[in-house]
Design a protein around this motif. Structure first.
Motif, PDB file in Angstrom:
ATOM      1  N   ASP A  99       7.310   0.212  -2.923  1.00 52.15           N
ATOM      2  CA  ASP A  99       5.870   0.212  -2.686  1.00 52.15           C
ATOM      3  C   ASP A  99       5.178  -0.902  -3.467  1.00 52.15           C
ATOM      4  O   ASP A  99       4.770  -0.727  -4.637  1.00 52.15           O
ATOM      5  CB  ASP A  99       5.268   1.574  -3.062  1.00 52.15           C
ATOM      6  N   LYS A 100       5.058  -2.040  -2.857  1.00 51.07           N
ATOM      7  CA  LYS A 100       4.286  -3.145  -3.391  1.00 51.07           C
ATOM      8  C   LYS A 100       3.000  -3.270  -2.581  1.00 51.07           C
ATOM      9  O   LYS A 100       3.020  -3.145  -1.361  1.00 51.07           O
ATOM     10  CB  LYS A 100       5.067  -4.456  -3.304  1.00 51.07           C
ATOM     11  N   LYS A 101       1.906  -3.506  -3.264  1.00 50.51           N
ATOM     12  CA  LYS A 101       0.609  -3.508  -2.597  1.00 50.51           C
ATOM     13  C   LYS A 101       0.551  -4.525  -1.461  1.00 50.51           C
ATOM     14  O   LYS A 101       0.091  -4.219  -0.355  1.00 50.51           O
ATOM     15  CB  LYS A 101      -0.507  -3.800  -3.599  1.00 50.51           C
ATOM     16  N   SER A 138      -1.379   5.938   4.855  1.00 53.83           N
ATOM     17  CA  SER A 138      -1.190   6.993   3.851  1.00 53.83           C
ATOM     18  C   SER A 138      -0.418   6.466   2.646  1.00 53.83           C
ATOM     19  O   SER A 138      -0.727   6.805   1.499  1.00 53.83           O
ATOM     20  CB  SER A 138      -0.464   8.191   4.468  1.00 53.83           C
ATOM     21  N   LYS A 139       0.584   5.618   2.899  1.00 56.42           N
ATOM     22  CA  LYS A 139       1.338   5.026   1.789  1.00 56.42           C
ATOM     23  C   LYS A 139       0.445   4.137   0.934  1.00 56.42           C
ATOM     24  O   LYS A 139       0.517   4.164  -0.307  1.00 56.42           O
ATOM     25  CB  LYS A 139       2.512   4.208   2.341  1.00 56.42           C
ATOM     26  N   TRP A 144      -2.773   3.362  -3.972  1.00 56.33           N
ATOM     27  CA  TRP A 144      -4.086   3.077  -4.571  1.00 56.33           C
ATOM     28  C   TRP A 144      -4.497   4.196  -5.533  1.00 56.33           C
ATOM     29  O   TRP A 144      -5.002   3.934  -6.629  1.00 56.33           O
ATOM     30  CB  TRP A 144      -5.112   2.931  -3.458  1.00 56.33           C
ATOM     31  N   LYS A 145      -4.267   5.456  -5.138  1.00 57.69           N
ATOM     32  CA  LYS A 145      -4.603   6.582  -6.014  1.00 57.69           C
ATOM     33  C   LYS A 145      -3.732   6.579  -7.264  1.00 57.69           C
ATOM     34  O   LYS A 145      -4.205   6.883  -8.368  1.00 57.69           O
ATOM     35  CB  LYS A 145      -4.419   7.898  -5.256  1.00 57.69           C
ATOM     36  N   LYS A 146      -2.461   6.260  -7.088  1.00 55.70           N
ATOM     37  CA  LYS A 146      -1.551   6.213  -8.227  1.00 55.70           C
ATOM     38  C   LYS A 146      -1.983   5.146  -9.225  1.00 55.70           C
ATOM     39  O   LYS A 146      -2.003   5.371 -10.447  1.00 55.70           O
ATOM     40  CB  LYS A 146      -0.127   5.944  -7.743  1.00 55.70           C
ATOM     41  N   ASP A 165      -3.273   5.572 -13.068  1.00 53.47           N
ATOM     42  CA  ASP A 165      -2.646   4.817 -14.158  1.00 53.47           C
ATOM     43  C   ASP A 165      -3.685   4.056 -14.952  1.00 53.47           C
ATOM     44  O   ASP A 165      -3.603   3.987 -16.202  1.00 53.47           O
ATOM     45  CB  ASP A 165      -1.601   3.845 -13.600  1.00 53.47           C
ATOM     46  N   ARG A 166      -4.688   3.492 -14.276  1.00 54.58           N
ATOM     47  CA  ARG A 166      -5.742   2.764 -14.985  1.00 54.58           C
ATOM     48  C   ARG A 166      -6.588   3.705 -15.831  1.00 54.58           C
ATOM     49  O   ARG A 166      -6.970   3.377 -16.958  1.00 54.58           O
ATOM     50  CB  ARG A 166      -6.632   2.023 -13.977  1.00 54.58           C
ATOM     51  N   GLU A 167      -6.889   4.877 -15.272  1.00 50.08           N
ATOM     52  CA  GLU A 167      -7.683   5.860 -16.017  1.00 50.08           C
ATOM     53  C   GLU A 167      -6.920   6.362 -17.248  1.00 50.08           C
ATOM     54  O   GLU A 167      -7.494   6.508 -18.339  1.00 50.08           O
ATOM     55  CB  GLU A 167      -8.049   7.035 -15.107  1.00 50.08           C
TER      56      GLU A 167
END
Length: 314
Positions: free
Chosen positions: A219-221, A293-294, A299-301, A305-307
């Motif tokens: 999973d790469k953006k 969805s992926k 994006w949510k992950k 991680d940033r939070e």
């Protein structure tokens, strides 16, 4: 879990591959004589063309010859007997006329059916079991179309009738001009469908290939973004093409059947063509939803991680 998520990429890969194949089949159906002939966009049945005109030329009912005065005299009864004899003779003549009509329909010099595909048109005869549920189609000729040379049924029939054994023309069977008008509208829709499906073939093929780096690299953006874009473009073009041809063919078939009723011309939609067309569209829509969805999950992950990083830092 990570390995399982990678193998899930095989789902859009398979869906894109099937959509790529089906769109190609729909695009090239009928491009060679006999190849997927039963996957036509519409088919025109001319096996009984003009028979009603011949039937209408038979003797009228004897009711017009009878008197309305209800004469019960001997003379009147004799007239009724004569009418009965005439009616019996006319029925026999009618049976003979029907046989002649059937022979004329076969000897007009035209094909029994004409089919319209995306890139060309074909014609031919029905098989011996034409009345069965799965009749055979014997293709005799196919003509390639171009933007400047599309399917013109009026021109084809006029030419074939003129060189046929009866030396007829479409005027002899009261051919409605509106039939070719509707076919011309369908031709315009098929040009748009050709463009949509060519784009659909290209985007679905690229979407299939783009699944490979997604499987190998994870999973790469940027990879997910490319896959989402390609799948959505393929889904959009194939779906738009399916919508255009479904609507245009429905309008054309209904109008042709309405105008062609008096000359016994029957038009039918190619159910098999629309089936593979819409299956390809649905498969690419599902593939698009998979990549969306992926992308959303990634994006949510990254957001979590940033939070978490922000909380740990402060």
């Amino acid at each position: 879990m990570a390995l399982l998520m990678r193998f899930l990429v095989l789902i859009p890969l398979i869906l894109s591959f099937v959509a790529f194949v089906l769109t190609n089949l729909a695009l090239f159906a009928g491009h060679q004589q006999g190849f997927m002939e039963d996957y036509a966009v519409i088919r025109l049945n001319t096996s009984q063309l003009g028979q009603d005109q011949f039937k209408n030329g038979k003797s009228h009912s004897s009711n017009d010859d009878k008197d309305d005065d209800g004469d019960e005299s001997i003379f009147g009864k004799l007239k009724d007997k004569v009418h009965d004899i005439k009616d019996e003779a006319k029925d026999k003549l009618g049976d003979i006329a029907n046989d002649i009509i059937a022979n004329i329909a076969e000897d007009l010099g035209i094909s029994q059916w004409y089919s319209v595909h995306i890139m060309n048109a074909c014609q031919g005869e029905f098989g011996a079991n034409a009345t069965a549920a799965h009749f055979s189609l014997n293709t005799t000729n196919c003509t390639h179309s171009s933007p400047s040379n599309r399917f013109n049924l009026t021109e084809i029939l006029n030419q074939e009738l003129s060189i046929g054994p009866l030396d007829l023309s479409l005027a002899d069977i009261s051919w409605p001009d509106s039939i070719q008008d509707k076919i011309s509208d369908l031709n315009s829709a098929l040009l748009a469908l050709f463009v949509f499906f060519v784009l659909g073939v290209g985007f679905s093929g690229l979407s299939m290939l783009a699944c490979i780096p997604a499987f190998l690299l994870g999973d790469k953006k940027i990879i997910l973004f490319i896959n989402t874009a390609l799948a959505s473009l393929a889904a959009t073009t194939i779906t738009l093409g399916s919508i255009v041809v479904t609507a245009a063919s429905s309008i054309a078939v209904n109008a042709i059947n309405k105008a062609g009723k008096k000359i016994t011309l029957v038009a039918t939609k190619g159910t098999k063509f629309y089936t593979i067309s819409w299956i390809a569209a649905v498969f690419m829509i599902i593939s698009t939803l998979f990549w969306v969805s992926k992308f959303a999950m990634l994006w949510k992950k990254e957001k979590k991680d940033r939070e978490r990083y922000s909380k740990e830092r402060f």
